[in-house]
Scaffold this motif. Structure first.
Motif, PDB file in Angstrom:
ATOM      1  N   GLU A 281      -5.420  -3.971   5.153  1.00 32.80           N
ATOM      2  CA  GLU A 281      -5.975  -4.917   4.191  1.00 32.80           C
ATOM      3  C   GLU A 281      -5.489  -4.673   2.761  1.00 32.80           C
ATOM      4  O   GLU A 281      -6.011  -5.269   1.831  1.00 32.80           O
ATOM      5  N   THR A 282      -4.497  -3.825   2.591  1.00 34.65           N
ATOM      6  CA  THR A 282      -3.980  -3.546   1.255  1.00 34.65           C
ATOM      7  C   THR A 282      -3.276  -4.782   0.710  1.00 34.65           C
ATOM      8  O   THR A 282      -2.479  -5.416   1.396  1.00 34.65           O
ATOM      9  N   GLY A 283      -3.593  -5.109  -0.546  1.00 36.72           N
ATOM     10  CA  GLY A 283      -2.948  -6.241  -1.197  1.00 36.72           C
ATOM     11  C   GLY A 283      -1.630  -5.824  -1.824  1.00 36.72           C
ATOM     12  O   GLY A 283      -1.292  -4.637  -1.853  1.00 36.72           O
ATOM     13  N   PRO A 284      -0.887  -6.789  -2.321  1.00 38.85           N
ATOM     14  CA  PRO A 284       0.384  -6.487  -2.983  1.00 38.85           C
ATOM     15  C   PRO A 284       0.162  -5.547  -4.170  1.00 38.85           C
ATOM     16  O   PRO A 284      -0.864  -5.609  -4.846  1.00 38.85           O
ATOM     17  N   ILE A 285       1.131  -4.682  -4.403  1.00 40.58           N
ATOM     18  CA  ILE A 285       1.072  -3.723  -5.503  1.00 40.58           C
ATOM     19  C   ILE A 285       2.044  -4.196  -6.595  1.00 40.58           C
ATOM     20  O   ILE A 285       3.209  -4.479  -6.307  1.00 40.58           O
ATOM     21  N   ASP A 286       1.557  -4.289  -7.813  1.00 41.60           N
ATOM     22  CA  ASP A 286       2.370  -4.716  -8.958  1.00 41.60           C
ATOM     23  C   ASP A 286       2.291  -3.680 -10.063  1.00 41.60           C
ATOM     24  O   ASP A 286       1.437  -2.791 -10.041  1.00 41.60           O
ATOM     25  N   TYR A 287       3.173  -3.830 -11.030  1.00 42.53           N
ATOM     26  CA  TYR A 287       3.104  -2.983 -12.216  1.00 42.53           C
ATOM     27  C   TYR A 287       3.336  -3.836 -13.450  1.00 42.53           C
ATOM     28  O   TYR A 287       3.948  -4.906 -13.388  1.00 42.53           O
ATOM     29  N   LEU A 288       2.822  -3.360 -14.554  1.00 51.49           N
ATOM     30  CA  LEU A 288       3.039  -3.965 -15.868  1.00 51.49           C
ATOM     31  C   LEU A 288       3.376  -2.862 -16.853  1.00 51.49           C
ATOM     32  O   LEU A 288       2.816  -1.766 -16.783  1.00 51.49           O
TER      33      LEU A 288
END
Length: 149
Positions: free
Chosen positions: A7-14
Motif C-alpha cells: 500500500e506504499t504510495g509514490p515517493i517524491d522529493y522537493l
C-alpha cells in the motif's frame, strides 16, 4: 509483499532554495497539516546553508524551531536513509552562496491504495512527471487570450 509495502504510495522529493537564507517558515504549518491529514508522510527532512565562501553546513531543526516553528519538532530525527550525503552534496552544488535549502522526501500516502489496486490488477507505471506551474499558467493565459475572454 507485506500489506504495508503493498500500500506504499509514490515517493517524491522537493528541494526548495531560500535566497539570502530568508526562511520565513510560512509553509511549515501547511506541511504539518498535510502529514496530520494523512496525505503525505515525511521520510526525510534536511535543511542546509551555503555560506558566501561556499561552505555547506547543516541546519538543525532545533535552530528553526527556536524561531517560533515548534510544529517542526514532530520531524526531529526523521530519516529513512533515502537521502544520503551524495544527494545533499548534489543539492548544495546548485545553491547560490548565502542561500539555504530545505530537502524533503515524502510518500504520497493518499495514492497508496490506488497504486496497490493498479498493481494487483497487473498495471505498471511506465512514465510519470510533473508539469511546472509556470507552463500551466502560460497555457491558461494563451487559451484565455485565444477565446477573447
Amino acid at each position: 509483499m507485506s500489506s504495508e509495502t503493498d500500500e506504499t504510495g509514490p515517493i517524491d522529493y522537493l528541494v526548495v532554495e531560500f535566497p539570502g537564507s530568508r526562511m520565513t517558515g510560512e509553509g511549515l504549518p501547511l506541511l504539518v497539516d498535510l502529514v496530520d491529514r494523512g496525505i503525505i508522510r515525511i521520510l526525510d527532512l534536511v535543511f542546509v546553508r551555503k555560506d558566501q565562501d561556499g561552505t555547506i553546513a547543516g541546519v538543525e531543526l532545533s535552530e528553526l524551531t527556536g524561531g517560533g516553528h515548534d510544529e517542526l519538532a514532530v520531524f526531529e530525527g526523521v530519516s529513512s536513509g533515502l537521502l544520503g550525503r551524495d544527494d545533499i552534496d548534489e543539492v548544495s552544488a546548485v545553491l547560490e552562496p548565502g542561500s539555504s535549502a530545505g530537502i524533503v522526501i515524502y510518500e504520497n500516502v493518499w495514492a497508496g491504495p490506488f497504486a496497490a489496486a493498479l498493481r494487483r490488477s497487473g498495471g505498471r507505471l511506465v512514465a510519470n512527471g510533473r508539469i511546472p506551474v509556470q507552463e500551466v499558467l502560460a497555457s491558461l493565459d494563451a487559451a484565455e487570450a485565444g477565446t477573447g475572454a
